[in-house]
Design a protein around this motif. Sequence first.
Motif, PDB file in Angstrom:
ATOM      1  N   UNK A  48      19.536  22.969  75.761  1.00 31.05           N
ATOM      2  CA  UNK A  48      19.338  21.939  75.001  1.00 31.05           C
ATOM      3  C   UNK A  48      17.951  21.264  75.080  1.00 31.05           C
ATOM      4  N   UNK A  49      17.163  21.895  76.122  1.00 32.98           N
ATOM      5  CA  UNK A  49      15.712  21.715  76.119  1.00 32.98           C
ATOM      6  C   UNK A  49      15.027  22.503  75.176  1.00 32.98           C
ATOM      7  N   UNK A  50      15.536  23.424  74.848  1.00 31.84           N
ATOM      8  CA  UNK A  50      14.730  24.252  73.752  1.00 31.84           C
ATOM      9  C   UNK A  50      15.071  23.471  72.292  1.00 31.84           C
ATOM     10  N   UNK A  51      16.287  23.101  71.791  1.00 30.21           N
ATOM     11  CA  UNK A  51      16.556  22.122  70.972  1.00 30.21           C
ATOM     12  C   UNK A  51      15.755  21.085  70.780  1.00 30.21           C
ATOM     13  N   UNK A  52      15.309  20.437  71.933  1.00 28.26           N
ATOM     14  CA  UNK A  52      14.531  19.171  71.890  1.00 28.26           C
ATOM     15  C   UNK A  52      13.377  19.481  71.227  1.00 28.26           C
ATOM     16  N   UNK A  53      12.684  20.614  72.083  1.00 29.35           N
ATOM     17  CA  UNK A  53      11.390  21.258  71.400  1.00 29.35           C
ATOM     18  C   UNK A  53      11.425  21.798  69.980  1.00 29.35           C
ATOM     19  N   UNK A  54      12.511  22.034  69.598  1.00 27.13           N
ATOM     20  CA  UNK A  54      12.494  22.647  68.246  1.00 27.13           C
ATOM     21  C   UNK A  54      12.576  21.323  67.307  1.00 27.13           C
TER      22      UNK A  54
END
Length: 295
Positions: free
Chosen positions: A178-184
């Motif tokens: 979820x955190x990586x999706x936000x960064x993407x």
Amino acid sequence: MAEITAKLVKELRDRTGAGMMDCKKALGETNGDIEKAIDLLREKGIAKAAKKSGRTAAEGLIFDGVSADNKTAVVLEFNSETDFVAKNDEFRALGNKMVEIALRPEIKTIEDLKAAEIDGITVETTITNLIAKIGENMSLRRFEKVTTEGFVTTYNHLGGKLGVIVEMTGEATDANIAKAKDIAMHVAAMDPRYVDRSVVTTDDLDREREISRKQLEAEGKPAQIIEKILVGKMNKFYEESCLVDQIFVKAENKETVAEYAGDIKVVSFARYKVGEGIEKEEVDFAAEVAAQLNA
């Protein structure tokens, strides 16, 4: 049976624009007679599709996918001439199928992907057949594949107009993904040039410094002051251009992307935008239709 040489295949491909495997097969079926091979390709609609291959395909969609273990991700650009065709179900189905194939371990280059088969037909030929059926040029322009020891995720924006892969350290837990999706999503919105300061080239840094120097000189700043100001400007350049140094787009407390990521770190990213770098042509479709009716 006549020998089907590479030179003969190239000549047929140059004359029709058809795929290499289609040309080789047509020459085999016609015992090396290039004129008959051209007729055969025309009968199959492949040469007809090839005539459209010179037209600019600058619309289309970005497709993306992630393996079940979140170790491999793919983003690819599949172009069409018009946005209308990009909404076609067959166009979308083929784009998704190409992502599925591209995720296979043996697919490493775009040539590998084009040579892979769908129901016994190469991807390249499948695209050509769809061109012939729909009547509009299409192109598998590029694709990026990331395999990692950490984990990867993707983000698709505006219904396929923009796609991002982000590679991270750490485990693919729900919270980390979820955190990586936000960064993407941040990458999609802010379009950083570099992942961090370590990958900024000396040439790029020197160019930015020289531009800033000339601006300060034009403002009449003294030489001794310019050097001090340049330090701050270069820091500002890093903050604006490097992903991990940018202020996270969803942050309420001015935290950077690196601070938001916390224990996991950004390793790399890829950002694809439809038609990026393609010079679009203005097409007079009314005139084109009229020309076809009069042909």
